[in-house]
Design a protein around this motif. Sequence first.
Motif, PDB file in Angstrom:
ATOM      1  N   PRO A  35       0.823  -1.211   0.000  1.00 41.39           N
ATOM      2  CA  PRO A  35       0.000   0.000   0.000  1.00 41.39           C
ATOM      3  C   PRO A  35       0.853   1.256   0.000  1.00 41.39           C
ATOM      4  O   PRO A  35       1.922   1.301   0.616  1.00 41.39           O
ATOM      5  N   ASP A  36       0.381   2.290  -0.687  1.00 46.09           N
ATOM      6  CA  ASP A  36       1.132   3.539  -0.780  1.00 46.09           C
ATOM      7  C   ASP A  36       1.022   4.388   0.485  1.00 46.09           C
ATOM      8  O   ASP A  36       1.874   5.255   0.721  1.00 46.09           O
ATOM      9  N   GLU A  37      -0.013   4.150   1.266  1.00 45.67           N
ATOM     10  CA  GLU A  37      -0.216   4.959   2.464  1.00 45.67           C
ATOM     11  C   GLU A  37       0.958   4.794   3.422  1.00 45.67           C
ATOM     12  O   GLU A  37       1.433   3.694   3.693  1.00 45.67           O
ATOM     13  N   TRP A  39       3.957   6.293   2.969  1.00 42.78           N
ATOM     14  CA  TRP A  39       5.228   6.439   2.278  1.00 42.78           C
ATOM     15  C   TRP A  39       5.221   7.704   1.432  1.00 42.78           C
ATOM     16  O   TRP A  39       4.171   8.145   0.979  1.00 42.78           O
ATOM     17  N   HIS A  40       6.399   8.273   1.208  1.00 51.11           N
ATOM     18  CA  HIS A  40       6.526   9.427   0.321  1.00 51.11           C
ATOM     19  C   HIS A  40       7.840   9.311  -0.444  1.00 51.11           C
ATOM     20  O   HIS A  40       8.754   8.587  -0.026  1.00 51.11           O
ATOM     21  N   GLU A 100      13.271   5.174  -7.765  1.00 51.77           N
ATOM     22  CA  GLU A 100      11.951   5.536  -7.241  1.00 51.77           C
ATOM     23  C   GLU A 100      11.802   5.248  -5.752  1.00 51.77           C
ATOM     24  O   GLU A 100      10.685   5.138  -5.245  1.00 51.77           O
ATOM     25  N   GLN A 102      11.214   5.212  -1.881  1.00 52.41           N
ATOM     26  CA  GLN A 102      10.329   5.975  -1.000  1.00 52.41           C
ATOM     27  C   GLN A 102      10.800   5.806   0.439  1.00 52.41           C
ATOM     28  O   GLN A 102      11.444   4.812   0.780  1.00 52.41           O
ATOM     29  N   PRO A 113       8.454   1.085  -4.631  1.00 47.38           N
ATOM     30  CA  PRO A 113       7.070   0.825  -5.013  1.00 47.38           C
ATOM     31  C   PRO A 113       6.962  -0.217  -6.117  1.00 47.38           C
ATOM     32  O   PRO A 113       5.982  -0.963  -6.186  1.00 47.38           O
ATOM     33  N   ARG A 114       7.997  -0.290  -6.967  1.00 41.62           N
ATOM     34  CA  ARG A 114       8.013  -1.260  -8.065  1.00 41.62           C
ATOM     35  C   ARG A 114       9.414  -1.840  -8.199  1.00 41.62           C
ATOM     36  O   ARG A 114      10.400  -1.104  -8.061  1.00 41.62           O
TER      37      ARG A 114
END
Length: 236
Positions: A35-37, A39-40, A100, A102, A113-114
């Motif tokens: 999940p992206d929540e 992380w930045h 990329e 985070q 993320p990937r």
Amino acid sequence: MTEQAQAQASAEAVTAALHDVAALGGFFVLPVGGPDEGWHPLDRASACGFTDLSAAVARRYRTGEPRIGVSIAHLGHAARLWSPALACVLLHGIVPDLTELQRADDGPALRLPRPAGWCAERLPDPALALNEQVMRHLRALEAGLRVKIAPRLLDGNAASALVGSAHVLLSARPELREPLTDLTTRLLGTGRLAGTGVITGPDLTFRRRSCCLYYRAPNGSKCGDCCLADRDGPSA
């Protein structure tokens, strides 16, 4: 097609490599996906100079000297970059693409993320590619720092983190001694790491030519690789 494009590793291979090296523990953990929540983008955190982490470190070590918090936070960040990347190259022949990356909203943890990366054997210079994947993020953090820190201190931190990661990997996988020592030595002679210190023994003991400032914190001490370790008293 570029050489890097031709050398691209499959997402499955990169994911498997990172999952495997995470078992080495601690700084080697670099999760992929989820999940992206929470992380930045790391670049955003770097542009802010890691002010949150530096302040947290300063509080933890009860120091009112901001550059101590900055240096120790930078050193930890360098270790989190070097450890999984170095292990992936040595154990799986993969240079992970860290572009990329985070950072966690609430701490120093990193994730991708990937999954992406390259097969080291297909790259013209795997050591140079590995160096760039790590050092670009350390350069970005240096550019964002709000506290003045000597550039060679930061370079020394990067070198110390690299050799520290290599030492942990050697302890876990002693059969890698020769290629690990060769790669670490090559990296220490690359770009801004050149001249930061020297490997002093077969077990990748290291003596850096700068100091991370930890000795200046209350109850702090000189690190094992510190240039001040053999001196009677600390210098500024």
